[in-house]
Scaffold this active site. Structure first.
Site, short mmCIF file in Angstrom:
data_model
loop_
_atom_site.label_atom_id
_atom_site.label_comp_id
_atom_site.label_asym_id
_atom_site.label_seq_id
_atom_site.Cartn_x
_atom_site.Cartn_y
_atom_site.Cartn_z
N GLY A 221 0.98 -1.17 0.08
CA GLY A 221 0.02 -0.01 0.15
C GLY A 221 0.91 1.37 -0.05
O GLY A 221 2.28 1.23 0.26
N ASP B 60 -12.33 7.59 -6.77
CA ASP B 60 -11.33 6.72 -7.55
C ASP B 60 -12.19 5.28 -7.52
O ASP B 60 -11.36 4.29 -7.34
CB ASP B 60 -9.98 6.78 -6.70
P1 AMP Z 1 -4.48 -0.88 -0.98
O1 AMP Z 1 -3.29 -0.09 -0.26
O2 AMP Z 1 -5.75 -0.88 -0.51
O3 AMP Z 1 -4.54 -0.22 -2.43
O4 AMP Z 1 -3.99 -2.38 -0.89
C1 AMP Z 1 -2.90 -2.98 -1.74
C2 AMP Z 1 -3.21 -4.10 -2.24
O5 AMP Z 1 -3.32 -5.14 -1.20
C3 AMP Z 1 -4.39 -4.47 -3.00
O6 AMP Z 1 -4.16 -4.17 -4.31
C4 AMP Z 1 -4.96 -5.84 -2.54
O7 AMP Z 1 -4.14 -6.61 -3.64
C5 AMP Z 1 -4.44 -6.07 -1.28
N1 AMP Z 1 -5.27 -5.81 -0.39
C6 AMP Z 1 -5.62 -4.74 0.32
N2 AMP Z 1 -6.66 -4.92 1.24
C7 AMP Z 1 -6.84 -6.25 1.03
C8 AMP Z 1 -8.06 -7.13 1.80
N3 AMP Z 1 -8.87 -6.61 2.48
N4 AMP Z 1 -8.13 -8.32 1.45
C9 AMP Z 1 -6.99 -8.82 0.43
N5 AMP Z 1 -6.25 -8.13 -0.19
C10 AMP Z 1 -6.03 -6.76 -0.05
#
Ligand code: AMP
Length: 984
Positions: free
Chosen positions: A638, A754
């Site tokens: 993230g 977004d």
């Molecule tokens: P984000 O920072 O929320 O964009 O998360 C980065 C990546 O982590 C996402 O693109 C997902 O592949 C994975 N991810 C985030 N949240 C979840 C979740 N609740 N369950 C599974 N994968 C997640």
């Protein structure tokens, strides 16, 4: 009298004959080849000794030997008694056997003197002679009376000599042919009568004609002697080796030895093919199944013929041919198991859905069978479901991938096995591919309801189901005035286990029912309780007289309802919900005549409205003790740090899988605030299609945000990975979930800004949830975001024009983005506007360009996308309308059948249609002509052979683009159903 004849004629005739042989009839004798269809019975020229013909009177015809050009003696008969009148000179051959012939031909070659060329001859000189025959079985007749002969003809010369002196004169030989018909005795005698001419009979050939042995249409016709007169002889042919009669072969042998009117034919037996009037065995690797097939063809895919002469190809191990499969089709195998099973429980009904098997086995006749068992609580003992359970449309032989199971018992575990089979499953010893779906209907809220009543409110509390079939997302409380349900009822939703219902009428009896909802769907109502509001305010805590203990039984489940007479202080915390006294977790909808009566809905509170952003976190996010979290593995990255998966075990609750976002070390205060802002936003939401916040860890490091775990990760990657694998209903189901989440957000006045497939997460049941609520995300986090001319970073391809132009972000601009998400979903993760630059996209949109329908996109869905992309934002549909539209489509899948751009499924009769007869024509018709070579080198040479082609075979032969595979397969499907008419 003899001397002048000898003196005059001998030298002259000898000379004449030899000259004839050298000049007019020169090179023939030694090379005498008879035509193939002639059988010679007599040839005077091939006689080596005397011919021994009878001549009388003695001074008439005379046998004279002359030398031919090779100095070989040859026999001629001559007569030239021209100086004397009353000549009657006979020359008779020996008996000539006619063999089988009824009709014989006599070819005579002779020279004849022109009377005028002979000086001093009397007027009795003749220039003709007569030819006769006499039929007889007796080969040794020594005498035949003149009158017994039958005249064949009077023979005259075409060319006759005009001078005796030969000198440099070129002499001509006369050839005449006459025919005798209808001979019936063993043979005949020929006779030549001279009445005073000067003749040299150089050759006499007697022959008959036959039709020679021949092979036509694989039938052999023997040597056949022609019939008498003009009769045709009917001859039956015999099929050559390894062939059989297709239609009895026959021909007619004509009188002149030619074959006429061929009828019928033979064909090579199975395993053989025709080659130059013969049948030769099919080579290994090829086969011929039927005698009527012209040639041996290559074995279809997954089969072989190791030996010559194959009539069919044997399937490879693990591949089969169903009884009704044409031998020319590929061998196929049973399908793999159905995929991606989803169950949605609604009280005592469950909808089961699955995706077709990845490997169809190369066939298009997949059906599904459903087995239902009811299991004990520990799942160890299962018994077959009784006949009281019903399946819509049915449980066996399903061609669709969804079934509704009704009349299940509440509070029960069921295990459903979905088996896939096709036309060859019964032939395979391997077990059928199956997938198991376990379902629990035990969501009845077995509750102890507690009560605090006043004249206008009631407080209820309850316990969740004992064995929920998933994490409880919310409870639904429905209440209405007794006997008024049809007219007016209210539905309240809450995440909490208690609720105060306000605004009730004093002294009125209400009916209350509670049910729970998990990801898997709604459970049964836990019972019904009637309560009367008081006329005056009462406050009764633990007063047994005011408590009601109610046992409620629904389909075998007993629900005990006890009302608590406890003062329940409603949380009045700073929550910003319009209904200030309602529990902040509650959501209220009122229904009148089944329609929503606008309730006081909740509004999202921007964390920035808090003076202390930490307070927002405290208000909206639960603090979790880090010791309850077990981090297992990294799943992504993230903006602020890693994203991991792990488990969360909270006291008194089941362990659940979670995603853990952590804030990397060395962060600034602002970064911490921004990081946690996502939690304080997410924590305000409570919806099945919004990613759920479990809590935060802020009291120790690293700071973490804990959310529910979404097994299938982000939607864009998930779709790309499963390109083409879902039914359109499944895709619409996903879109419906996203729309429903967005409706919830827009109802709360939250604008996402977004919305894109990359910001949607997918769980193991294919439920899609909206995520990514960080405050800074659009600015920093999204790799798609680009700076606009007005500053600020915006994901151009997903953003409405007014938001790009003047940052007008609203729920209507979210609707625009939703349209783009629809396009991403239907195209399985294609990049919107492909490789166009952001600037070009902005310009194109401004000029009215909109994304075209993706491949195989139902018309209605593309229309909905176009509606979302209306320039005027008020013209775009609201999320509530989108949900309604998608719900209708799901209920009526036929409405999705008409495709915007497909080669099949169109019902428009004006669609161009081609009739095709070869694989090449078909590929051209569906604009896939560039794959012709791939098909032919993989052995797909006939239209039959492609009827059961599978995705994996297409991939193997080099058709790797999913879109092309889909186009080809859907056209194959139409070939199966509509024959060789291809719509393009
Ligand atoms: P984000 O920072 O929320 O964009 O998360 C980065 C990546 O982590 C996402 O693109 C997902 O592949 C994975 N991810 C985030 N949240 C979840 C979740 N609740 N369950 C599974 N994968 C997640």
């Amino acid at each position: 009298m003899a001397s002048p004849r000898v003196l005059w004629i001998y030298p002259s005739l000898s000379l004449l004959s030899s000259l004839l042989l050298f000049h007019a009839f020169p090179p023939c004798r030694a090379l005498r080849n008879y035509p193939e269809n002639e059988v010679t019975l007599l040839d005077s020229m091939s006689a080596l000794a005397d011919l021994g013909w009878e001549a009388y009177p003695n001074e008439g015809w005379e046998e004279i030997s002359v030398m031919d050009e090779r100095n070989t003696p040859m026999r001629t008969y001559q007569v030239c008694n021209v100086m004397e009148a009353n000549q009657n000179n006979w020359l008779r051959t020996r008996h000539i056997s006619r063999e089988e012939a009824q009709r014989v031909h006599i070819e005579i070659k002779f020279t004849l003197r022109d009377c005028n060329s002979l000086p001093g001859v009397p007027g009795t000189c003749k220039e003709t002679f007569n030819m006769y025959y006499y039929e007889s079985n007796n080969a040794n007749l020594w005498f035949i009376k003149e009158s017994q002969y039958i005249k064949i003809d009077t023979i005259a010369a075409d060319e006759s000599f005009t001078q005796v002196d030969v000198g440099d004169r070129v002499m001509k030989l006369n050839t005449e042919v006459r025919t005798i018909n209808n001979l019936s005795k063993k043979g005949f005698y020929l006779a030549f009568q001279d009445l005073g001419a000067c003749i040299a009979l150089v050759s006499v050939r007697v022959f008959y004609k036959k039709c020679p042995l021949t092979v036509l249409n694989l039938a052999q016709f023997p040597d056949t002697i022609t019939g008498g007169e003009t009769a045709l002889v009917e001859v039956h042919g015999v099929c050559v080796n390894a062939s059989e009669e297709f239609e009895p072969p026959k021909m007619y042998c004509s009188a002149d030895g030619g074959w006429l009117v061929p009828i019928g034919r033979c064909v090579c037996k199975p395993g053989f093919e025709e080659n130059k009037d013969m049948c030769q065995p099919c080579r290994p690797g090829t086969y011929k199944a039927s005698a009527t097939d012209a040639y041996c063809t290559k074995c279809p895919p997954h089969s072989s013929s190791p030996q010559e002469q194959a009539t069919e190809c044997i399937c490879e191990k693990g591949f089969y041919r169903a009884e009704n499969d044409p031998r020319s089709t590929a061998c196929t195998r049973p399908p793999s198991a159905p995929e991606n099973p989803i169950s949605t429980v609604n009280e005592t009904c469950v909808t089961l859905e699955w995706a077709p098997p990845r490997d169809t086995g190369g066939r298009g006749d997949i059906i599904y069978n459903l087995n239902c068992t009811k299991c004990s609580g520990d799942g160890k003992k299962c018994t077959k479901c009784g006949s009281n359970v019903h399946f819509v449309p049915r449980n066996f032989g399903l061609s669709s991938t969804t079934v509704l199971v009704t009349d299940l018992e509440p509070d029960s575990n069921y295990s459903f096995t979905v088996e896939s089979e096709n036309g060859v499953s019964a032939l395979s010893p391997t077990p059928k591919g199956k997938v198991v779906i376990n379902v629990t209907t035990s969501q009845t809220v077995s509750v102890v309801l507690k009560e605090r009543r006043s004249k206008d409110s009631v407080t209820l509390a309850w316990q969740g189901p004992e064995r929920p079939n998933g994490v409880i997302v919310e409870y639904e409380v429905i209440y209405y005035e007794k006997n008024q349900r049809e007219q007016n009822y209210t539905v309240l939703k809450t995440r909490s286990n208690m609720m105060t219902v306000e605004g009730l009428k004093p002294g009125t009896t209400y009916v209350f029912r509670v049910r729970a909802r998990t990801d898997g769907g709604y459970g049964s109502y836990g019972g019904e309780i009637e309560l009367e509001t008081s006329h005056e305010d009462v406050l009764a805590i633990g007063d047994p007289n005011q408590s009601t203990i109610l046992a409620v039984s629904i389909a075998g489940g007993i629900v005990l309802l006890i009302f608590l007479v406890t003062c329940f202080v409603v949380s009045g915390r700073h929550c910003g919900y319009i209904k200030a006294k309602q529990d902040p977790d509650e959501e209220k909808m009122q229904f009148q005549h089944g329609r929503v009566k606008l309730p006081g809905s909740r509004t999202y509170i921007h964390p920035h409205t808090y003076e202390d952003p930490n307070q927002a976190v405290r208000d909206f996010a639960k603090e979790i003790d880090a010791s309850n979290i077990r981090i297992e593995r990294v799943i992504g990255a993230g903006e602020f740090g890693e994203v991991c998966s792990g488990r969360l075990r909270m006291q008194g609750k089941r362990e659940i899988y979670v995603a853990i976002k952590s804030l990397k070390a060395g962060y600034s205060d602002k970064q911490r605030r921004d990081f946690l802002s996502e939690a304080s936003i997410m924590g305000q939401f409570d919806h099945a299609n919004i990613i759920r916040l479990e809590g935060v860890v802020t009291r120790c490091k690293p700071v973490m945000i804990i959310t529910e775990f979404m097994e299938n990760g982000s939607l864009d990657t998930f779709l790309k990975k499963h390109d083409g694998q879902f039914t359109v209903i499944q895709l619409v189901g996903m879109l419906r979930g996203i729309a429903s989440g967005m409706k919830y957000l827009s109802d709360m006045s939250y604008v996402h800004r977004d919305l894109a497939a990359r910001n949607i997460l997918v769980n193991s049941n294919l439920v899609c949830k909206v995520s990514d609520f960080g405050l800074s995300r659009v600015l920093e986090d999204d790799p798609e975001a680009a700076y606009t001319t007005r500053g600020g970073k915006i994901p151009i391809r997903w953003t409405a024009p007014e938001a790009i132009a003047y940052r007008k972000f609203t729920s209507a601009s979210d609707v625009w983005s939703y349209g783009i998400v629809m396009w991403e979903v239907i195209s399985y993760g294609e990049r919107p506007y492909w490789e166009m630059s952001n600037q070009d996209v902005i310009k194109a949109i401004d000029e009215g360009y909109r994304l075209p329908a993706p491949m195989d996109c139902p018309v209605v869905l593309h229309q909905l996308m176009l509606d979302c992309w209306e320039k005027g934002r008020s013209d775009r549909p609201k999320f509530a309308q989108i949900v309604t539209i998608l719900d209708k489509l799901i209920r009526n899948p036929a409405s999705l059948r008409e495709l915007a751009n497909s080669s099949v499924c169109r019902e428009d009769p004006s669609t161009p249609e081609f009739s095709v007869s070869t694989v090449d024509e078909w590929l051209d018709a569906i604009k896939m002509g560039h794959y012709k070579e791939n098909f032919s080198s993989a052995g797909y040479v006939s239209l039959d052979s492609i009827l059961y082609i599978s995705v994996s075979e297409l991939a193997k032969m080099g058709v790797s683009l999913a879109g092309h595979q889909k186009k080809i397969l859907s056209s194959v499907q139409s070939l199966q159903t509509q024959g060789t008419h291809v719509q393009v």
